[in-house]
Scaffold this active site. Structure first.
Site, PDB file in Angstrom:
ATOM      1  N   HIS A  29      20.540  28.093  17.690  1.00  0.00           N
ATOM      2  CA  HIS A  29      21.583  29.103  17.851  1.00  0.00           C
ATOM      3  C   HIS A  29      22.460  29.204  16.610  1.00  0.00           C
ATOM      4  O   HIS A  29      23.167  28.268  16.254  1.00  0.00           O
ATOM      5  CB  HIS A  29      22.434  28.783  19.075  1.00  0.00           C
ATOM      6  CG  HIS A  29      21.643  28.810  20.351  1.00  0.00           C
ATOM      7  ND1 HIS A  29      21.008  27.705  20.844  1.00  0.00           N
ATOM      8  CD2 HIS A  29      21.381  29.812  21.210  1.00  0.00           C
ATOM      9  CE1 HIS A  29      20.385  28.032  21.964  1.00  0.00           C
ATOM     10  NE2 HIS A  29      20.596  29.298  22.207  1.00  0.00           N
ATOM     11  N   HIS A  36      13.856  33.336  21.957  1.00  0.00           N
ATOM     12  CA  HIS A  36      13.403  32.127  22.644  1.00  0.00           C
ATOM     13  C   HIS A  36      13.546  32.288  24.148  1.00  0.00           C
ATOM     14  O   HIS A  36      14.170  33.227  24.628  1.00  0.00           O
ATOM     15  CB  HIS A  36      14.153  30.888  22.140  1.00  0.00           C
ATOM     16  CG  HIS A  36      15.637  30.962  22.319  1.00  0.00           C
ATOM     17  ND1 HIS A  36      16.474  31.650  21.464  1.00  0.00           N
ATOM     18  CD2 HIS A  36      16.447  30.417  23.262  1.00  0.00           C
ATOM     19  CE1 HIS A  36      17.722  31.537  21.869  1.00  0.00           C
ATOM     20  NE2 HIS A  36      17.744  30.800  22.965  1.00  0.00           N
ATOM     21  N   CYS A  71      23.012  28.932  33.412  1.00  0.00           N
ATOM     22  CA  CYS A  71      22.026  29.382  32.433  1.00  0.00           C
ATOM     23  C   CYS A  71      21.417  28.151  31.773  1.00  0.00           C
ATOM     24  O   CYS A  71      21.996  27.067  31.810  1.00  0.00           O
ATOM     25  CB  CYS A  71      22.670  30.252  31.356  1.00  0.00           C
ATOM     26  SG  CYS A  71      23.383  31.789  31.967  1.00  0.00           S
ATOM     27  N   HIS A  73      17.674  26.551  29.331  1.00  0.00           N
ATOM     28  CA  HIS A  73      16.402  26.722  28.639  1.00  0.00           C
ATOM     29  C   HIS A  73      15.366  25.786  29.250  1.00  0.00           C
ATOM     30  O   HIS A  73      15.612  24.583  29.339  1.00  0.00           O
ATOM     31  CB  HIS A  73      16.554  26.376  27.151  1.00  0.00           C
ATOM     32  CG  HIS A  73      17.609  27.172  26.452  1.00  0.00           C
ATOM     33  ND1 HIS A  73      18.941  26.801  26.456  1.00  0.00           N
ATOM     34  CD2 HIS A  73      17.523  28.321  25.733  1.00  0.00           C
ATOM     35  CE1 HIS A  73      19.631  27.695  25.754  1.00  0.00           C
ATOM     36  NE2 HIS A  73      18.806  28.619  25.313  1.00  0.00           N
ATOM     37  N   GLU A  91      24.660  20.832  35.780  1.00  0.00           N
ATOM     38  CA  GLU A  91      25.894  21.569  35.510  1.00  0.00           C
ATOM     39  C   GLU A  91      26.830  21.619  36.707  1.00  0.00           C
ATOM     40  O   GLU A  91      28.053  21.595  36.538  1.00  0.00           O
ATOM     41  CB  GLU A  91      25.573  22.999  35.068  1.00  0.00           C
ATOM     42  CG  GLU A  91      24.858  23.094  33.747  1.00  0.00           C
ATOM     43  CD  GLU A  91      24.706  24.518  33.256  1.00  0.00           C
ATOM     44  OE1 GLU A  91      25.449  25.405  33.736  1.00  0.00           O
ATOM     45  OE2 GLU A  91      23.857  24.755  32.375  1.00  0.00           O
ATOM     46  N   TYR A 108      17.581  40.065  26.240  1.00  0.00           N
ATOM     47  CA  TYR A 108      18.799  40.601  25.633  1.00  0.00           C
ATOM     48  C   TYR A 108      19.068  39.939  24.290  1.00  0.00           C
ATOM     49  O   TYR A 108      18.541  38.867  23.968  1.00  0.00           O
ATOM     50  CB  TYR A 108      20.008  40.389  26.553  1.00  0.00           C
ATOM     51  CG  TYR A 108      20.536  38.976  26.527  1.00  0.00           C
ATOM     52  CD1 TYR A 108      21.657  38.646  25.763  1.00  0.00           C
ATOM     53  CD2 TYR A 108      19.892  37.956  27.223  1.00  0.00           C
ATOM     54  CE1 TYR A 108      22.121  37.346  25.705  1.00  0.00           C
ATOM     55  CE2 TYR A 108      20.348  36.656  27.177  1.00  0.00           C
ATOM     56  CZ  TYR A 108      21.463  36.355  26.413  1.00  0.00           C
ATOM     57  OH  TYR A 108      21.916  35.060  26.341  1.00  0.00           O
ATOM     58  N   GLU A 118      22.870  35.197  20.343  1.00  0.00           N
ATOM     59  CA  GLU A 118      21.964  34.785  21.420  1.00  0.00           C
ATOM     60  C   GLU A 118      20.858  35.818  21.486  1.00  0.00           C
ATOM     61  O   GLU A 118      21.129  37.032  21.456  1.00  0.00           O
ATOM     62  CB  GLU A 118      22.693  34.719  22.774  1.00  0.00           C
ATOM     63  CG  GLU A 118      23.313  33.384  23.097  1.00  0.00           C
ATOM     64  CD  GLU A 118      22.304  32.279  23.429  1.00  0.00           C
ATOM     65  OE1 GLU A 118      21.111  32.408  23.059  1.00  0.00           O
ATOM     66  OE2 GLU A 118      22.712  31.286  24.029  1.00  0.00           O
ATOM     67  N   GLU A 120      17.332  36.150  23.678  1.00  0.00           N
ATOM     68  CA  GLU A 120      16.556  35.434  24.684  1.00  0.00           C
ATOM     69  C   GLU A 120      15.682  36.342  25.537  1.00  0.00           C
ATOM     70  O   GLU A 120      16.098  37.435  25.926  1.00  0.00           O
ATOM     71  CB  GLU A 120      17.493  34.659  25.621  1.00  0.00           C
ATOM     72  CG  GLU A 120      18.291  33.589  24.919  1.00  0.00           C
ATOM     73  CD  GLU A 120      19.222  32.822  25.839  1.00  0.00           C
ATOM     74  OE1 GLU A 120      19.552  31.674  25.511  1.00  0.00           O
ATOM     75  OE2 GLU A 120      19.620  33.373  26.886  1.00  0.00           O
ATOM     76  N   TRP A 165      25.323  38.821  28.655  1.00  0.00           N
ATOM     77  CA  TRP A 165      24.054  38.840  29.400  1.00  0.00           C
ATOM     78  C   TRP A 165      24.295  39.176  30.874  1.00  0.00           C
ATOM     79  O   TRP A 165      23.538  39.925  31.471  1.00  0.00           O
ATOM     80  CB  TRP A 165      23.306  37.523  29.238  1.00  0.00           C
ATOM     81  CG  TRP A 165      24.063  36.295  29.647  1.00  0.00           C
ATOM     82  CD1 TRP A 165      24.103  35.726  30.890  1.00  0.00           C
ATOM     83  CD2 TRP A 165      24.890  35.489  28.810  1.00  0.00           C
ATOM     84  NE1 TRP A 165      24.914  34.615  30.881  1.00  0.00           N
ATOM     85  CE2 TRP A 165      25.405  34.435  29.618  1.00  0.00           C
ATOM     86  CE3 TRP A 165      25.242  35.531  27.461  1.00  0.00           C
ATOM     87  CZ2 TRP A 165      26.259  33.452  29.110  1.00  0.00           C
ATOM     88  CZ3 TRP A 165      26.084  34.555  26.957  1.00  0.00           C
ATOM     89  CH2 TRP A 165      26.588  33.532  27.776  1.00  0.00           C
TER      90      TRP A 165
END
Length: 198
Positions: A29, A36, A71, A73, A91, A108, A118, A120, A165
């Site tokens: 980032h 990604h 959110c 990955h 989280e 986006y 960002e 993704e 997003w």
């Protein structure tokens, strides 16, 4: 076994949605963020309220900004639904009774005022939970439940400040139907190739 959180890698994605490599998350980032694989998740309770989170103030991207529930990955070769469950536990201390794919091909690009980008391929999921969150302060600064109708109206009208997003995802989710607990799941075969582990 999935790598520890301090050594996460992201899956790099080509224009056609195919995996083209991996890179350390903490090196990806920046001002030239490559495309990604990621995911977004909207958590709902039995009443259909949506859980909003405020990103921790020391996050690299959009610190202190209100957004959808979670959110993250997926790790290389990790099914996205499993990554969603992993990040919900990490989280928010939540174990979902259901995790369903909603928007398989959402993608986006957003740029912060600082120039950090960002970029993704970001399938969107719905999770149903039966308990309140226990936020991890390293990830989440605050949480709040809202009615889906009130939240969606606030996002669509621009009255609710929210992550970029989330602002793009909400109109697509609204188009599925009024009741988030009755949204039909999307076909996992519609996920981009990078999101379907070998």
């Amino acid at each position: 076994m999935i790598a520890q959180l301090d050594s996460e890698h992201v899956v790099l994605v080509g224009d056609a949605g195919q995996a083209i490599g991996v890179a350390p998350k903490d090196e990806v980032h920046g001002r030239d963020t490559p495309l990604h694989l990621a995911f977004s998740c909207y958590v709902f309770d039995a009443e259909g309220r949506v859980l909003l989170t405020r990103r921790a103030d020391d996050k690299l991207t959009w610190p202190g900004v209100w957004t959808n529930s979670c959110c993250g990955h997926p790790q290389p070769s990790e099914p996205i639904a499993r990554a969603v469950a992993r990040r919900l536990r990490h989280e928010l201390g939540l174990a979902a009774s259901r995790i369903d794919l909603m928007l398989p091909r959402f993608r986006y690009r957003a740029v912060m005022a600082s120039g950090i980008v960002e970029y993704e391929v970001c399938p969107v999921y719905r999770a149903i939970v039966e308990t309140d969150p226990q936020a991890n302060p390293e990830e989440v600064g605050a949480v709040r439940w809202m009615s889906w109708a009130g939240f969606a109206e606030g996002v669509l009208s621009g009255d609710l400040e929210i992550s970029p997003w989330c602002r793009e995802q909400v109109p697509e989710l609204v188009a599925i139907g009024d009741d988030p607990l009755r949204w039909p799941s999307a076909d996992v075969a519609l996920l981009p190739p990078a999101a379907i582990p070998d």
